[in-house]
Enzyme design. Sequence first.
Site, short mmCIF file in Angstrom:
data_model
loop_
_atom_site.label_atom_id
_atom_site.label_comp_id
_atom_site.label_asym_id
_atom_site.label_seq_id
_atom_site.Cartn_x
_atom_site.Cartn_y
_atom_site.Cartn_z
N LYS A 98 -20.22 5.95 1.18
CA LYS A 98 -21.03 5.13 0.26
C LYS A 98 -21.36 3.78 0.88
O LYS A 98 -22.51 3.31 0.80
CB LYS A 98 -20.27 4.91 -1.06
CG LYS A 98 -20.17 6.14 -1.92
CD LYS A 98 -19.35 5.84 -3.18
CE LYS A 98 -19.14 7.11 -3.99
NZ LYS A 98 -18.28 6.88 -5.17
N HIS A 111 -2.44 5.53 -5.49
CA HIS A 111 -2.38 6.80 -6.24
C HIS A 111 -1.32 6.71 -7.32
O HIS A 111 -0.29 6.07 -7.16
CB HIS A 111 -2.13 8.01 -5.34
CG HIS A 111 -1.46 7.75 -4.02
ND1 HIS A 111 -0.18 7.27 -3.91
CD2 HIS A 111 -1.91 7.91 -2.76
CE1 HIS A 111 0.13 7.17 -2.63
NE2 HIS A 111 -0.90 7.53 -1.91
C1 LIG Z 1 2.60 -1.60 -0.55
C2 LIG Z 1 3.10 -1.25 -1.94
C3 LIG Z 1 2.77 -2.42 -2.87
C4 LIG Z 1 2.39 0.04 -2.43
O1 LIG Z 1 2.51 0.15 -3.85
P1 LIG Z 1 2.82 1.51 -4.62
O2 LIG Z 1 2.56 1.29 -6.05
O3 LIG Z 1 4.14 2.01 -4.18
O4 LIG Z 1 1.81 2.59 -4.06
P2 LIG Z 1 0.26 2.88 -4.40
O5 LIG Z 1 0.15 4.27 -4.92
O6 LIG Z 1 -0.40 1.81 -5.20
O7 LIG Z 1 -0.39 2.82 -2.96
C5 LIG Z 1 0.00 3.70 -1.96
C6 LIG Z 1 -0.77 3.32 -0.75
O8 LIG Z 1 -0.53 1.95 -0.46
C7 LIG Z 1 -0.84 1.76 0.91
N1 LIG Z 1 0.17 0.88 1.48
C8 LIG Z 1 1.44 1.18 1.79
N2 LIG Z 1 2.04 0.08 2.32
C9 LIG Z 1 1.12 -0.90 2.33
C10 LIG Z 1 1.12 -2.26 2.77
N3 LIG Z 1 2.21 -2.81 3.32
N4 LIG Z 1 -0.01 -2.99 2.64
C11 LIG Z 1 -1.14 -2.44 2.11
N5 LIG Z 1 -1.20 -1.14 1.69
C12 LIG Z 1 -0.08 -0.40 1.79
C13 LIG Z 1 -0.84 3.12 1.59
O9 LIG Z 1 -2.17 3.41 1.97
C14 LIG Z 1 -0.37 4.06 0.49
O10 LIG Z 1 -1.00 5.32 0.49
P3 LIG Z 1 -0.77 6.38 1.68
O11 LIG Z 1 0.70 6.45 1.94
O12 LIG Z 1 -1.31 7.66 1.14
O13 LIG Z 1 -1.55 5.85 2.85
C15 LIG Z 1 4.60 -0.98 -1.94
O14 LIG Z 1 4.86 0.10 -1.09
C16 LIG Z 1 5.41 -2.18 -1.45
O15 LIG Z 1 5.62 -3.13 -2.20
N6 LIG Z 1 5.89 -2.14 -0.22
C17 LIG Z 1 6.70 -3.19 0.31
C18 LIG Z 1 5.85 -4.21 0.99
C19 LIG Z 1 5.83 -3.99 2.45
O16 LIG Z 1 5.90 -2.89 2.95
N7 LIG Z 1 5.75 -5.06 3.21
C20 LIG Z 1 5.69 -4.95 4.60
C21 LIG Z 1 6.29 -6.12 5.23
S1 LIG Z 1 5.37 -7.59 4.87
#
Ligand SMILES: CC(C)(COP(=O)(O)OP(=O)(O)OC[C@H]1O[C@@H](n2cnc3c(N)ncnc32)[C@H](O)[C@@H]1OP(=O)(O)O)[C@@H](O)C(=O)NCCC(=O)NCCS
Length: 119
Positions: free
Chosen positions: A62, A105
């Site tokens: 898109k 998701h």
């Molecule tokens: C990132 C985070 C907020 C995702 O939230 P969630 O509600 O569990 O998951 P959602 O369904 O909304 O999103 C899942 C997607 O988030 C994305 N994601 C995972 N980690 C991420 C990150 N650090 N930043 C951005 N996106 C992230 C991925 O694409 C994932 O999908 P995939 O595994 O199919 O690729 C959660 O995993 C988190 O708080 N992680 C800890 C933070 C972190 O990893 N920090 C790194 C050090 S600064």
Amino acid sequence: MSELSIGVDIEEISRFKNKSLENDIDFLNRIYTEKELIYCYKSANYAQHLCVRYCAKEAVVKALSDFKISDVFYSDIEILNNKNGAPYVNISKYPNLKVKVSLSHCKTYAVANVLIIKD
Ligand SMILES: CC(C)(COP(=O)(O)OP(=O)(O)OC[C@H]1O[C@@H](n2cnc3c(N)ncnc32)[C@H](O)[C@@H]1OP(=O)(O)O)[C@@H](O)C(=O)NCCC(=O)NCCS
């Protein structure tokens, strides 16, 4: 000056629940790269990972249409994750485009937002 374009897509995860590497490999190879399939099928929740990548590819298509780009197929678009889990996008035919993606998701739906920057 840079040009910007956005795309979004949402899909039902149930569409991907019965997709298997054994029975659906032609379908999977038309859409996903090998690295994406390895990432998705590492997880028992593979359907949500397949589905959200499908959303990201649709969202990229898109966004590309705003740049009048229509020769990119789903398997040319690769969504991988960095070491923190954050997703990133490679478009093999257009490596100079900058692409930002965010995926989410829940139990039922997956959604992807994409921003493309053309310098
Ligand atoms: C990132 C985070 C907020 C995702 O939230 P969630 O509600 O569990 O998951 P959602 O369904 O909304 O999103 C899942 C997607 O988030 C994305 N994601 C995972 N980690 C991420 C990150 N650090 N930043 C951005 N996106 C992230 C991925 O694409 C994932 O999908 P995939 O595994 O199919 O690729 C959660 O995993 C988190 O708080 N992680 C800890 C933070 C972190 O990893 N920090 C790194 C050090 S600064």
